[in-house]
Design a protein around this motif. Structure first.
Motif, PDB file in Angstrom:
ATOM      1  N   SER A   1       0.827  -1.208   0.000  1.00  9.63           N
ATOM      2  CA  SER A   1       0.000   0.000   0.000  1.00  9.63           C
ATOM      3  C   SER A   1       0.861   1.257   0.000  1.00  9.63           C
ATOM      4  N   TYR A   2       2.137   1.094   0.255  1.00 11.41           N
ATOM      5  CA  TYR A   2       3.096   2.207   0.199  1.00 11.41           C
ATOM      6  C   TYR A   2       3.001   2.931  -1.138  1.00 11.41           C
TER       7      TYR A   2
ATOM      8  N   TYR B   1       8.212   2.235   6.008  1.00 10.56           N
ATOM      9  CA  TYR B   1       6.772   2.493   6.030  1.00 10.56           C
ATOM     10  C   TYR B   1       6.036   1.371   6.756  1.00 10.56           C
TER      11      TYR B   1
ATOM     12  N   ASN C   1      -6.147   3.965   2.165  1.00  9.13           N
ATOM     13  CA  ASN C   1      -5.237   3.486   1.124  1.00  9.13           C
ATOM     14  C   ASN C   1      -4.734   2.074   1.429  1.00  9.13           C
TER      15      ASN C   1
ATOM     16  N   GLN D   1       0.230   5.632  -1.450  1.00  6.52           N
ATOM     17  CA  GLN D   1       0.252   6.738  -0.502  1.00  6.52           C
ATOM     18  C   GLN D   1       0.722   8.034  -1.173  1.00  6.52           C
TER      19      GLN D   1
ATOM     20  N   TYR E   1       0.789  12.012  10.650  1.00  2.33           N
ATOM     21  CA  TYR E   1       0.046  12.543   9.512  1.00  2.33           C
ATOM     22  C   TYR E   1      -1.269  13.162   9.976  1.00  2.33           C
TER      23      TYR E   1
ATOM     24  N   ILE F   1      -4.880   7.588   4.939  1.00  2.00           N
ATOM     25  CA  ILE F   1      -3.780   6.618   4.859  1.00  2.00           C
ATOM     26  C   ILE F   1      -4.333   5.219   5.105  1.00  2.00           C
TER      27      ILE F   1
ATOM     28  N   ILE G   1       3.937  10.889   2.553  1.00  2.00           N
ATOM     29  CA  ILE G   1       4.160   9.638   3.301  1.00  2.00           C
ATOM     30  C   ILE G   1       5.381   8.910   2.748  1.00  2.00           C
ATOM     31  N   LYS G   2       5.535   8.898   1.445  1.00  2.00           N
ATOM     32  CA  LYS G   2       6.692   8.219   0.849  1.00  2.00           C
ATOM     33  C   LYS G   2       8.006   8.877   1.259  1.00  2.00           C
TER      34      LYS G   2
END
Length: 155
Positions: free
Chosen positions: A83-84, A103, A127, A87, A114, A124, A91-92
């Protein structure tokens, strides 16, 4: 614990934890001791990969529910670290872009920070759920296709 007890613990032919090593040992004709030590080393060096690999092997080797269920469950589990890629860039690039492993290991901290900075930590989490659904469905389709082709082949 003395060395003899440790050796007999790792070389047992029966299952200790879900039966992955004993099943793989039986199918590949490799000593159970080597498989257990290999899985242990992979898990200690690459924590999320080792655990996910163990669960994937459990679903595909030990469970006798068919490939559709096994592959869909494996897809659900793999959907969490993958799921990274769904994002946002913020977030990355969290803490200098630690990648998928950073992550995966820090999901609760990332959600909290966040939520404090942006105010919408649930996006998040959404996602992550979306990724789990997508990869679970892909795994189910792959398993269904493999089961379907297996039943067509003459024995």
């Amino acid at each position: 614990m003395d060395a003899q007890k440790i050796k007999t613990y790792f070389s047992k032919p029966d299952k200790l934890l879900l039966g992955v090593a004993s099943t793989l040992s039986y199918k590949a004709n490799i000593p159970t001791f080597l498989i257990r030590i290999g899985i242990l080393i992979i898990t200690l060096v690459f924590i999320p990969i080792g655990i996910l690999m163990y669960l994937f092997l459990y679903f595909t080797l030990v469970l006798k529910k068919g490939k559709t269920v096994s592959f869909s469950l494996s897809g659900l589990i793999l959907g969490i670290p993958l799921s990274y890629y769904f994002q946002p860039e913020m977030i990355k690039n969290w803490r200098g872009g630690t990648g998928v492993f950073g992550y995966f290991l820090n999901i609760p901290t990332i959600l909290e920070q966040y939520d404090q900075l942006v105010g919408n930590g649930w996006s998040i989490f959404g996602n992550i759920l979306l990724s789990m659904i997508i990869f679970g469905c892909l795994g189910a389709f792959m398993g269904y296709y493999l089961d379907k082709n297996k039943s067509k082949k003459p024995s």
